[in-house]
Design an enzyme around this catalytic site. Structure first.
Site, PDB file in Angstrom:
ATOM      1  N   ASN A 470       0.815  -1.061  -0.180  1.00 40.47           N
ATOM      2  CA  ASN A 470      -0.157   0.000  -0.114  1.00 40.47           C
ATOM      3  C   ASN A 470       0.975   1.534   0.091  1.00 40.47           C
ATOM      4  O   ASN A 470       1.998   1.175   0.277  1.00 40.47           O
ATOM      5  CB  ASN A 470      -0.817  -0.100   1.283  1.00 40.47           C
ATOM      6  CG  ASN A 470      -0.248   0.292   2.643  1.00 40.47           C
ATOM      7  OD1 ASN A 470       0.240  -0.567   3.081  1.00 40.47           O
ATOM      8  ND2 ASN A 470      -0.245   1.373   2.952  1.00 40.47           N
ATOM      9  N   CYS A 471       0.212   2.454  -0.654  1.00 42.70           N
ATOM     10  CA  CYS A 471       0.718   3.664  -0.034  1.00 42.70           C
ATOM     11  C   CYS A 471       0.120   4.560   0.663  1.00 42.70           C
ATOM     12  O   CYS A 471      -0.758   3.787   1.616  1.00 42.70           O
ATOM     13  CB  CYS A 471       1.126   4.275  -1.791  1.00 42.70           C
ATOM     14  SG  CYS A 471      -0.538   4.637  -2.666  1.00 42.70           S
ATOM     15  N   ILE A 472      -0.059   5.627   0.593  1.00 44.39           N
ATOM     16  CA  ILE A 472      -0.819   6.503   1.636  1.00 44.39           C
ATOM     17  C   ILE A 472      -2.224   6.151   1.228  1.00 44.39           C
ATOM     18  O   ILE A 472      -2.971   6.237   2.507  1.00 44.39           O
ATOM     19  CB  ILE A 472      -0.419   8.164   1.251  1.00 44.39           C
ATOM     20  CG1 ILE A 472       1.027   8.255   1.351  1.00 44.39           C
ATOM     21  CG2 ILE A 472      -1.324   8.812   2.046  1.00 44.39           C
ATOM     22  CD1 ILE A 472       1.325   9.777   1.202  1.00 44.39           C
TER      23      ILE A 472
END
Length: 530
Positions: A470-472
């Site tokens: 995942n990212c932000i």
């Protein structure tokens, strides 16, 4: 032809993953910037004169402590990137990758130092010689200051070495040095050689970065617009961090002497000025690429778009989307995270997103023309208060509410007209056709606030998900069979958007709670595989 396509996909995925690794140091940068901003603001002579109570010795010690701690991230920025990149790119043995990143960065600079010494340039304390060869003290080593770009190059090389050698098997006599222990060993050898090459190739990199900077600067007041618009256009592809890092941390964002040191990059210049006691006020040439440029769109425009989407929703659906829009506005205004709002209209109306990107870029130019000087990274209300209001009228913070109100009205008018005129299916515009069974399924939420088991099923099950990260705001994954992914079901389960990059790579936009969703999904996948 197939081979070429595969290579393109691999490069695309690589740059996406590389951009993701920037988030760890950038998140710390944002926090340290706030600490540094509060500490330096409340310990300044002007603020103490205005509010004498802040001159209390205990309070001043606290504020100075905040400034010192906050300056950490900017003092060791390159080495942070060189550690974070191998850490983020490694799929296993991440601790070894991070350790090798530090080793590689130090050894690379020792190699550069050896070359400079062998050429007779070092040792010297002659300021003119040091400046002519761009020599700085890097972790106590006199070396060419390659900045963030040098750290990124080193981090990528170390990540490749880790991937290739972390599970190597050596002959029995050398078995002690095999496996993960071999990674820092081979890193030492390779990065020592890279250090010998750096002085030969660095002028080419420096010229390229300077060329990009000159291109942007030659556009005058439209330079910030090019940057701001480009960042928004790259965001859906997850590549915006590459452009942002280039402007924030390299010569492309400008170079300036601050407190006797040559500093490169818009954000680095701003933070150096923030921590320098002899500097009063901030450079407009640096802040024009920073937080102030985002504020018209983030604090005014996107909330206006959210209100337009609410008013354009069917009356019977407004109560259903109210929470979604409010949480998106809070994430945008307070956290500087815009995807929860942007992905509500990106896929249903790409032209609206293009208009949004142009208006965001225009906001950068408007703030620069007005002479606003508010720095940092996020463009949220925290940056507005800490780096604008607390630093006095010289930052011209009072222009932000004025321009923000104009952007609010413009966004509201454009979005309301476009949605109603072209019947754009923004949230709440469709007739609810979800069955009672689907609604019941969507209501079974876990600790993350989402029905993660149902989301995993909509992705084709645990066996269909090859990799998960995942990212932000987004889940990033590789799936075996894209035809098993049910995008409609994912959206019914409150996913903001589903981005199918190619036949195997997928992104599911969740929002600020993505980390919790990812952790819960990873746990479910581990249980299914056990």
């Amino acid at each position: 032809m197939a081979a070429n396509t595969s290579q393109k996909v691999t490069l695309w995925e690589f740059f996406q993953n590389l951009g993701k690794t920037f988030m760890l140091p950038v998140a710390l940068l944002s926090f340290c910037g706030i600490m540094l901003g509060i500490g330096s603001s409340l310990s300044s002579h002007d603020v103490v004169t205005l509010i004498p109570a802040l001159g209390n010795p205990v309070l001043q010690l606290i504020f100075v402590w905040m400034s010192k701690v906050g300056s950490f991230a900017f003092s060791f920025l390159p080495v942070m990137f060189c550690i974070a990149i191998p850490l983020g790119l490694a799929s296993e043995n991440k601790g070894v990758a991070a350790f090798a990143g530090f080793v590689g960065y130090v050894v690379m600079n020792l190699g550069v130092n050896f070359w400079l010494t062998a050429k007779g340039i070092l040792p010297t304390t002659d300021a003119a010689v040091l400046k002519a060869n761009n020599i700085q003290n890097v972790l106590g080593i006199q070396s060419i200051d390659t900045g963030i770009l040098g750290a990124v190059i080193a981090g990528v090389i170390v990540a490749m070495l880790h991937k290739r050698f972390h599970n190597i098997r050596l002959p029995d006599a050398l078995a002690f040095f095999g496996g993960t222990r071999f990674v820092p060993i081979i890193t030492t050898v390779v990065m020592g050689l890279v250090g010998l090459v750096i002085p030969l190739i660095w002028p080419v990199f420096a010229a390229g970065i300077t060329g990009i900077g000159n291109l942007i600067n030659s556009a005058g007041v439209f330079g910030p617009m090019i940057f701001g618009t480009g960042e928004r256009l790259l965001l859906p592809f997850g590549l915006q961090h590459i452009l942002v890092a280039l402007i924030r941390f390299t010569e492309a964002g400008g170079t300036m002497d601050v407190c006797g040191h040559s500093v490169s990059g818009a954000l680095t210049i701003f933070q150096a000025q923030l921590s320098c006691p002899t500097v009063h006020g901030f450079s407009e040439s640096a802040t024009r690429f920073l937080s102030q440029g985002k504020m018209p769109a983030f604090l005014g425009g996107l909330p206006g778009a959210a209100l337009a989407m609410y008013h354009c929703a069917r009356p019977e659906n407004r109560h259903k989307i109210k929470g979604l829009l409010i949480s998106g506005v809070i994430a945008c205004v307070v956290g500087g995270t815009t995807e929860p709002l942007e992905f509500l209209f990106l896929f249903v109306a790409p032209v609206l997103y293009l208009i949004h990107a142009l208006l965001t870029g225009l906001g950068f130019t408007m703030m620069a023309v007005l002479g606003v000087t508010i720095g940092n990274t996020d463009g949220n209300v925290i940056d507005f208060v800490v780096f604008g209001i607390l630093h006095g009228l010289s930052t011209k913070w009072y222009m932000v509410p004025v321009v923000g109100a104009i952007w609010f009205a413009v966004y509201y008018g454009i979005f309301r007209f476009a949605i109603t005129r072209f019947n754009i299916k923004t949230p709440g515009r469709d007739i609810d056709t979800t069955s009672s069974a689907e609604r019941a399924l969507a209501g079974q939420v876990g600790k993350s606030g989402y029905n993660v088991p149902a989301m995993l099923a909509a992705l084709g099950g645990a066996e269909n998900v090859v990799t998960l990260d995942n990212c932000i705001t987004r889940l990033r994954m590789t799936v075996k069979d894209m035809t098993l992914v049910d995008s409609a079901a994912l959206k019914n389960l409150r996913a903001i958007g589903v981005v199918q990059l190619n036949q195997h790579n997928l992104q599911v936009v969740i929002g600020p709670q993505v980390q919790s969703v990812k952790d819960e999904m990873a746990s479910l996948m581990s249980t299914a595989q056990a």
